[in-house]
Scaffold this motif. Structure first.
Motif, PDB file in Angstrom:
ATOM      1  N   SER A  40       2.059   1.924  -3.508  1.00  0.00           N
ATOM      2  CA  SER A  40       1.017   2.274  -4.466  1.00  0.00           C
ATOM      3  C   SER A  40       0.351   3.613  -4.165  1.00  0.00           C
ATOM      4  CB  SER A  40      -0.058   1.178  -4.492  1.00  0.00           C
ATOM      5  OG  SER A  40      -0.684   1.067  -3.222  1.00  0.00           O
ATOM      6  N   GLN A  41       0.577   4.186  -2.979  1.00  0.00           N
ATOM      7  CA  GLN A  41      -0.101   5.433  -2.594  1.00  0.00           C
ATOM      8  C   GLN A  41       0.861   6.605  -2.424  1.00  0.00           C
ATOM      9  OE1 GLN A  41      -2.134   4.168   0.964  1.00  0.00           O
ATOM     10  NE2 GLN A  41      -3.488   2.792  -0.151  1.00  0.00           N
ATOM     11  N   TYR A  42       2.149   6.333  -2.339  1.00  0.00           N
ATOM     12  CA  TYR A  42       3.118   7.413  -2.187  1.00  0.00           C
ATOM     13  C   TYR A  42       4.239   7.227  -3.196  1.00  0.00           C
ATOM     14  CZ  TYR A  42       6.707  10.434  -0.243  1.00  0.00           C
ATOM     15  OH  TYR A  42       7.654  11.400  -0.082  1.00  0.00           O
ATOM     16  N   ALA A  79       2.397  11.129  -4.075  1.00  0.00           N
ATOM     17  CA  ALA A  79       1.151  11.535  -4.714  1.00  0.00           C
ATOM     18  C   ALA A  79       1.197  13.025  -5.030  1.00  0.00           C
ATOM     19  CB  ALA A  79      -0.040  11.215  -3.819  1.00  0.00           C
ATOM     20  N   PRO A  93       0.817  -1.233   0.000  1.00  0.00           N
ATOM     21  CA  PRO A  93       0.000   0.000   0.000  1.00  0.00           C
ATOM     22  C   PRO A  93       0.840   1.268   0.000  1.00  0.00           C
ATOM     23  CG  PRO A  93      -0.846  -1.588   1.582  1.00  0.00           C
ATOM     24  CD  PRO A  93       0.481  -2.100   1.133  1.00  0.00           C
ATOM     25  N   LYS A 120      -1.439   9.358  -8.264  1.00  0.00           N
ATOM     26  CA  LYS A 120      -0.150   8.761  -7.919  1.00  0.00           C
ATOM     27  C   LYS A 120       0.928   9.262  -8.882  1.00  0.00           C
ATOM     28  CE  LYS A 120       2.682   5.633  -6.079  1.00  0.00           C
ATOM     29  NZ  LYS A 120       3.839   5.891  -6.973  1.00  0.00           N
ATOM     30  N   ARG A 162      -6.175   2.692   3.288  1.00  0.00           N
ATOM     31  CA  ARG A 162      -6.924   3.951   3.265  1.00  0.00           C
ATOM     32  C   ARG A 162      -7.992   3.895   4.354  1.00  0.00           C
ATOM     33  NH1 ARG A 162      -9.362   5.628  -2.365  1.00  0.00           N
ATOM     34  NH2 ARG A 162      -7.103   5.706  -2.761  1.00  0.00           N
ATOM     35  N   ASP A 185      -4.664   8.059   3.422  1.00  0.00           N
ATOM     36  CA  ASP A 185      -3.879   6.874   3.097  1.00  0.00           C
ATOM     37  C   ASP A 185      -2.411   7.216   3.310  1.00  0.00           C
ATOM     38  OD1 ASP A 185      -3.183   8.430   0.942  1.00  0.00           O
ATOM     39  OD2 ASP A 185      -4.231   7.224  -0.547  1.00  0.00           O
TER      40      ASP A 185
END
Length: 257
Positions: free
Chosen positions: A104-106, A108, A101, A255, A203, A224
């Motif tokens: 995939s989220q940072y 952004a 996670p 992203k 999240r 998130d």
């Protein structure tokens, strides 16, 4: 011949007195060898339950296997492959599970679109000044944020949505979501805080009911590992506010490649 008188007793024969050590005990019979003395039996082994565990009985000495018997060696089970696999799973699986996670989220990026669904961004001087002031407050509250944003959206039917937030790495999104609701509690007189399932691993979302300038509002935040997005909604239920916030953050936060 002279006959002794009747009252005279016959002399008693006593065994001769022997001088020297006593005779040795008789030995084993001739022709049969004496059995050798074996080692003492081993002490009993106690199991973990406290009882005695019987040892395997060894065959008697001199016993021969029957004709045609071939001994088969007993193969011991090796447990090291299972230990190795478990170690690899713990060392590689856990970081991958929790690190996916984050990856995939940072990092952004954030930008406010002109329109989201039936919402339009208000850029008139009054709303632009209010959005600028809100962004300043957001920067002061999240001073480690890499970027901040704030905007005001309205619909043709008079619904108003205020959205603000920032980007940057967050190690504990769940705690940050609770902290954001707590930060806004006094400003919007929030109560009845609810945890909303986002459906995205990593999240976390919270929603609460409050008031702003005498009007009932719903405040929702979504956090998130790469961003935080908060919205203030009027004339919407908690469920509708949570769904609209999810739509807004999908359009605002992207992203970085």
């Amino acid at each position: 011949h002279h006959t002794p008188p009747a009252h005279q007793a016959s002399p008693v024969h006593r065994p001769p007195v022997q001088h020297g050590p006593p005779p040795a005990p008789p030995g084993p019979p001739v022709g049969r060898p004496a059995a050798p003395a074996g080692p003492p039996p081993p002490p009993p082994v106690r199991s973990w339950r406290g009882g005695k565990k019987a040892r395997p009985v060894a065959p008697p000495p001199g016993r021969q296997a029957p004709a045609g018997y071939v001994p088969v060696p007993v193969r011991k089970r090796r447990r090291w492959p299972w230990v190795l696999l478990l170690t690899l799973a713990c060392c590689c699986g856990c970081p991958a599970y929790y690190g996916m996670p984050m990856a995939s989220q940072y990092p952004a990026a954030a930008s406010l679109p002109q329109q989201v669904a039936d919402l339009r961004l208000r850029e008139d001087p009054r709303n632009a000044q209010a959005a600028q002031q809100l962004e300043t407050q957001t920067r002061a509250a999240h001073w480690l944020a890499e970027d901040t944003f704030a905007g005001i959206y309205t619909t043709n039917t008079g619904k108003r949505v205020t959205v603000f937030g920032g980007t940057g790495f967050r190690f504990a999104p769940s705690s940050d979501a609770d902290g954001e609701i707590e930060r806004l509690t006094e400003q919007y007189a929030l109560s009845d805080v609810q945890v909303v399932e986002s459906g995205v691993r990593g999240r976390h979302e919270r929603c609460a009911v409050g008031r702003s300038e005498g009007t009932g509002v719903v405040v929702c935040t979504s956090v998130d590992h790469g961003s935080i997005t908060t919205g203030v909604f009027t004339d919407l239920s908690v469920d509708d506010s949570a769904r609209l916030l999810a739509t807004l953050r999908e359009q605002i936060v992207t992203k970085k490649s």
